[in-house]
Design a protein around this motif. Structure first.
Motif, PDB file in Angstrom:
ATOM      1  N   LEU A 153     -51.561  -4.052  51.516  1.00 47.66           N
ATOM      2  CA  LEU A 153     -52.521  -4.815  51.784  1.00 47.66           C
ATOM      3  C   LEU A 153     -53.598  -6.010  50.804  1.00 47.66           C
ATOM      4  O   LEU A 153     -53.063  -5.166  50.428  1.00 47.66           O
ATOM      5  N   GLY A 154     -53.752  -6.590  51.298  1.00 47.82           N
ATOM      6  CA  GLY A 154     -55.161  -7.140  50.994  1.00 47.82           C
ATOM      7  C   GLY A 154     -56.775  -7.015  50.188  1.00 47.82           C
ATOM      8  O   GLY A 154     -56.483  -6.450  49.210  1.00 47.82           O
ATOM      9  N   ARG A 155     -56.500  -5.009  51.407  1.00 51.95           N
ATOM     10  CA  ARG A 155     -57.439  -5.084  50.625  1.00 51.95           C
ATOM     11  C   ARG A 155     -57.493  -3.056  50.784  1.00 51.95           C
ATOM     12  O   ARG A 155     -56.974  -2.601  51.558  1.00 51.95           O
ATOM     13  N   CYS A 156     -57.489  -2.467  49.411  1.00 46.01           N
ATOM     14  CA  CYS A 156     -58.076  -1.320  48.921  1.00 46.01           C
ATOM     15  C   CYS A 156     -58.537  -0.704  50.114  1.00 46.01           C
ATOM     16  O   CYS A 156     -59.372  -0.617  50.451  1.00 46.01           O
ATOM     17  N   PRO A 157     -58.430   0.336  51.183  1.00 54.17           N
ATOM     18  CA  PRO A 157     -59.198   1.533  51.498  1.00 54.17           C
ATOM     19  C   PRO A 157     -59.655   2.671  50.953  1.00 54.17           C
ATOM     20  O   PRO A 157     -60.788   2.817  51.830  1.00 54.17           O
ATOM     21  N   GLY A 158     -58.707   3.140  49.949  1.00 54.50           N
ATOM     22  CA  GLY A 158     -59.764   3.605  49.053  1.00 54.50           C
ATOM     23  C   GLY A 158     -61.154   3.313  48.167  1.00 54.50           C
ATOM     24  O   GLY A 158     -61.895   4.022  48.751  1.00 54.50           O
ATOM     25  N   CYS A 159     -60.955   2.490  47.521  1.00 52.72           N
ATOM     26  CA  CYS A 159     -61.831   1.710  46.987  1.00 52.72           C
ATOM     27  C   CYS A 159     -62.421   0.608  47.454  1.00 52.72           C
ATOM     28  O   CYS A 159     -63.596  -0.123  46.893  1.00 52.72           O
ATOM     29  N   GLU A 160     -61.429  -0.317  48.437  1.00 51.81           N
ATOM     30  CA  GLU A 160     -62.381  -1.476  49.118  1.00 51.81           C
ATOM     31  C   GLU A 160     -62.392  -2.875  47.885  1.00 51.81           C
ATOM     32  O   GLU A 160     -62.740  -3.735  48.390  1.00 51.81           O
ATOM     33  N   GLN A 161     -61.487  -3.091  47.188  1.00 50.50           N
ATOM     34  CA  GLN A 161     -61.730  -3.186  46.006  1.00 50.50           C
ATOM     35  C   GLN A 161     -60.180  -4.775  47.092  1.00 50.50           C
ATOM     36  O   GLN A 161     -59.384  -4.391  47.683  1.00 50.50           O
ATOM     37  N   TRP A 162     -60.239  -5.617  46.188  1.00 49.63           N
ATOM     38  CA  TRP A 162     -59.179  -6.867  46.875  1.00 49.63           C
ATOM     39  C   TRP A 162     -57.641  -6.741  46.089  1.00 49.63           C
ATOM     40  O   TRP A 162     -58.343  -7.410  44.444  1.00 49.63           O
ATOM     41  N   ASN A 163     -56.867  -6.989  45.865  1.00 41.99           N
ATOM     42  CA  ASN A 163     -55.693  -7.552  45.335  1.00 41.99           C
ATOM     43  C   ASN A 163     -55.390  -6.921  44.394  1.00 41.99           C
ATOM     44  O   ASN A 163     -55.230  -7.257  43.458  1.00 41.99           O
ATOM     45  N   THR A 164     -55.880  -5.344  44.177  1.00 44.92           N
ATOM     46  CA  THR A 164     -55.387  -4.257  44.021  1.00 44.92           C
ATOM     47  C   THR A 164     -54.060  -4.030  43.916  1.00 44.92           C
ATOM     48  O   THR A 164     -53.889  -2.691  42.866  1.00 44.92           O
ATOM     49  N   MET A 165     -53.584  -4.000  44.768  1.00 47.55           N
ATOM     50  CA  MET A 165     -51.624  -3.594  45.520  1.00 47.55           C
ATOM     51  C   MET A 165     -50.658  -4.124  45.043  1.00 47.55           C
ATOM     52  O   MET A 165     -51.021  -4.968  44.803  1.00 47.55           O
ATOM     53  N   GLU A 166     -49.748  -2.861  44.407  1.00 48.18           N
ATOM     54  CA  GLU A 166     -48.722  -3.462  43.173  1.00 48.18           C
ATOM     55  C   GLU A 166     -47.810  -2.359  43.966  1.00 48.18           C
ATOM     56  O   GLU A 166     -47.213  -1.572  43.968  1.00 48.18           O
ATOM     57  N   GLU A 167     -46.523  -3.421  43.978  1.00 43.95           N
ATOM     58  CA  GLU A 167     -45.614  -2.597  44.120  1.00 43.95           C
ATOM     59  C   GLU A 167     -44.786  -1.695  43.502  1.00 43.95           C
ATOM     60  O   GLU A 167     -44.237  -2.432  42.223  1.00 43.95           O
ATOM     61  N   GLU A 168     -44.016  -0.153  43.495  1.00 48.73           N
ATOM     62  CA  GLU A 168     -43.638  -0.019  43.373  1.00 48.73           C
ATOM     63  C   GLU A 168     -42.151   0.665  43.391  1.00 48.73           C
ATOM     64  O   GLU A 168     -42.502   1.468  44.870  1.00 48.73           O
ATOM     65  N   ILE A 169     -41.080   0.495  42.886  1.00 51.34           N
ATOM     66  CA  ILE A 169     -39.669   1.588  42.708  1.00 51.34           C
ATOM     67  C   ILE A 169     -39.895   2.872  43.231  1.00 51.34           C
ATOM     68  O   ILE A 169     -40.870   3.718  42.624  1.00 51.34           O
ATOM     69  N   ILE A 170     -39.777   3.505  44.240  1.00 54.47           N
ATOM     70  CA  ILE A 170     -39.722   4.890  44.830  1.00 54.47           C
ATOM     71  C   ILE A 170     -38.337   5.435  44.159  1.00 54.47           C
ATOM     72  O   ILE A 170     -37.574   5.431  45.100  1.00 54.47           O
ATOM     73  N   GLN A 171     -38.401   6.243  43.235  1.00 49.34           N
ATOM     74  CA  GLN A 171     -37.565   7.203  42.334  1.00 49.34           C
ATOM     75  C   GLN A 171     -36.620   8.143  43.109  1.00 49.34           C
ATOM     76  O   GLN A 171     -37.682   8.927  43.315  1.00 49.34           O
ATOM     77  N   SER A 172     -35.697   8.791  43.554  1.00 50.24           N
ATOM     78  CA  SER A 172     -35.122  10.257  44.051  1.00 50.24           C
ATOM     79  C   SER A 172     -35.521  11.555  43.467  1.00 50.24           C
ATOM     80  O   SER A 172     -35.508  11.066  42.279  1.00 50.24           O
ATOM     81  N   LYS A 173     -35.341  12.402  43.604  1.00 50.04           N
ATOM     82  CA  LYS A 173     -35.383  13.036  42.502  1.00 50.04           C
ATOM     83  C   LYS A 173     -34.285  13.512  41.753  1.00 50.04           C
ATOM     84  O   LYS A 173     -34.766  13.827  40.632  1.00 50.04           O
ATOM     85  N   LYS A 174     -32.950  12.981  41.451  1.00 45.74           N
ATOM     86  CA  LYS A 174     -31.688  13.217  41.071  1.00 45.74           C
ATOM     87  C   LYS A 174     -32.251  12.072  40.131  1.00 45.74           C
ATOM     88  O   LYS A 174     -31.432  12.608  38.685  1.00 45.74           O
TER      89      LYS A 174
END
Length: 455
Positions: free
Chosen positions: A21-42
């Motif tokens: 998202l270009g704008r964060c719904p939580g803090c309403e800041q622009w360009n703060t979203m960064e992708e991170e890998i979801i790792q499994s519990k194993k």
């Protein structure tokens, strides 16, 4: 081959979303979203937040930790912490770059090492040689002060297990990383996980820790808000780098009050404690000056006397300017409105500038009367005897002067510093007169107070 899943995290507030998202719904800041890998519990075994080997017991049987503090060697730091370091406490200290965070904690770590035992100073931003250069300038060269440049949390944990320090400093949390996470140091997931590990180590081994954190351009704590909730104490170092004085303030403290402040003066040999800040703030006080007056506030248990200066000049064009340095701008606008309506002072076409000398930020309403008298003095060109008079009181919307808390403490501090007259709320004057040798002028309205300085 398993599909790699990812999520997007806001680097400002920690808000999670499955898509960018270009704008964060939580803090309403622009360009703060960064992708991170979801790792499994194993692949990712999350460390427990806290390790406890005790069993539930009656609260009456629990030994209080109120006396398990030890001296940091810096009285002003002890005051803000609530009496000293608490075993197992996690303290976060923030401030603008160059304000003196690293200087303060290096001085404290050397003092603790001399009195209580081994201290581990971990720096992720400086090498051991750089730390040594600063330590030589500050004369912070205790034998039991151990320094290391490291950013891997797992390696830091091994150092703590090996050296068994009584105090640990991490400078700074944004440089640390955990190998199990693929995100970069300083990201939300890295900061949260590293803070969790440090909290687990400190709580399980009863080791107090100081963690340094960066701030944003707006002066707020960088990183996720959850970091402030995790730690026990949040300290903020404030002041201007161009000025000598620094204020250490507690924004959160589970082991003491948040109303105390520590005052320091930055010099070549490091941060010097200011035991009598009122005298320091009034050093350059002008005896006779238009728009200058002395007011008082109470920070915790300590009364502070500071000078307020006001400048009123005709507005050249457009809307008049209202500038406040060290006080709330909304409070200033309220006082200006009362002066116009209840006193008849023509301020509609005037630029008004109000500043607190020394860089201190005033909270509360005890300085209202002083601000109003300073504005009137500058507008009418009437000089106030700043060395002799102090003004204390809250200005209401009806033009009345209302009572304030800790008034007796403020008057005693003014008497100690040689002030001859105090302008205070009329309802409190009878009680105060019997406890001081100062001349007390009790006023019920703002007009009465201004009549005292009229030519």
């Amino acid at each position: 081959m398993a599909k790699i899943k990812s999520k997007f995290l806001c680097q400002s507030c920690g808000y999670e979303t499955p898509k960018w998202l270009g704008r964060c719904p939580g803090c309403e800041q622009w360009n703060t979203m960064e992708e991170e890998i979801i790792q499994s519990k194993k692949e990712f075994n999350r460390s427990p937040v806290m390790v406890s080997r005790t069993k539930p017991q009656s609260i009456q049987m629990v030994q209080s930790g109120a006396h398990n503090r030890f001296d940091t060697g810096i009285k002003e730091l002890n005051r803000v912490l609530g009496g000293g370091l608490v075993k197992g406490a996690l303290t976060l200290i923030s401030g603008e770059p160059g304000i003196g965070k690293s200087t303060l904690i290096l001085q404290a770590s050397s003092a603790v090492a001399e009195k209580h035992g081994r201290v581990l100073y971990v720096s992720g931003e400086e090498s051991e040689e750089q730390i040594k250069m600063r330590a030589e300038r500050l004369n912070a060269l205790a034998k039991d002060l151990y320094v290391v440049s490291e950013t891997n949390v797992d390696v830091i944990e091994k150092y703590i297990e090996e050296y068994q320090p009584v105090f640990v400093i991490i400078d700074s949390i944004q440089t640390l990383f955990k190998e199990d996470l693929s995100s970069a140091p300083g990201s939300v997931s890295q900061v949260k996980e590293c803070a969790n590990n440090l909290m687990r180590i400190g709580k399980s081994q009863n080791i107090p820790m100081f963690i340094v954190a960066h701030v944003t351009k707006q002066g707020e704590l960088a990183g996720p808000r959850v970091l402030e909730h995790m730690v026990d104490t949040v300290l903020h170092f404030e002041g201007e780098r161009t000025q000598e004085f620094r204020i250490l303030r507690a924004l959160k403290n589970r082991f003491g009050t948040t109303s105390e402040i520590g005052v320091f003066e930055m010099k070549e040999e490091g941060l010097i404690q200011v035991e009598n800040p009122s005298a320091i703030f009034l050093e350059s006080l002008t005896p006779q000056a238009e728009g200058a007056i002395v007011v008082a506030i109470v920070e915790g248990t300590r009364p502070l006397l500071v000078e307020i200066q006001a400048l009123v000049t005709p507005a050249n064009a457009g809307f008049p300017r209202r500038t406040a340095v060290g006080i709330d701008l909304n409070r200033l606008n309220l006082i200006i409105a009362v002066l116009e309506k209840k006193v008849g002072l023509p301020l509609m076409n005037q630029d008004i500038y109000v500043s607190v000398v020394g860089g201190l930020k005033l909270e509360g309403t005890s300085a209202d009367l002083g601000i109003a008298m300073a504005i009137y003095s500058s507008m009418r060109g009437v000089a106030i005897s700043s060395r002799d008079l102090i003004a204390l009181g809250e200005v209401s919307l009806t033009g009345e002067i209302r009572a304030i808390g800790h008034l007796e403490k403020m008057v005693k501090e003014a008497e100690k510093l040689g002030f001859a007259c105090g302008v205070i709320p009329g309802r409190s004057s009878a009680k105060i007169k019997g406890n001081t040798s100062m001349r007390i002028e009790g006023v019920s309205t703002l007009k009465e107070a201004l009549n005292l300085i009229m030519p």
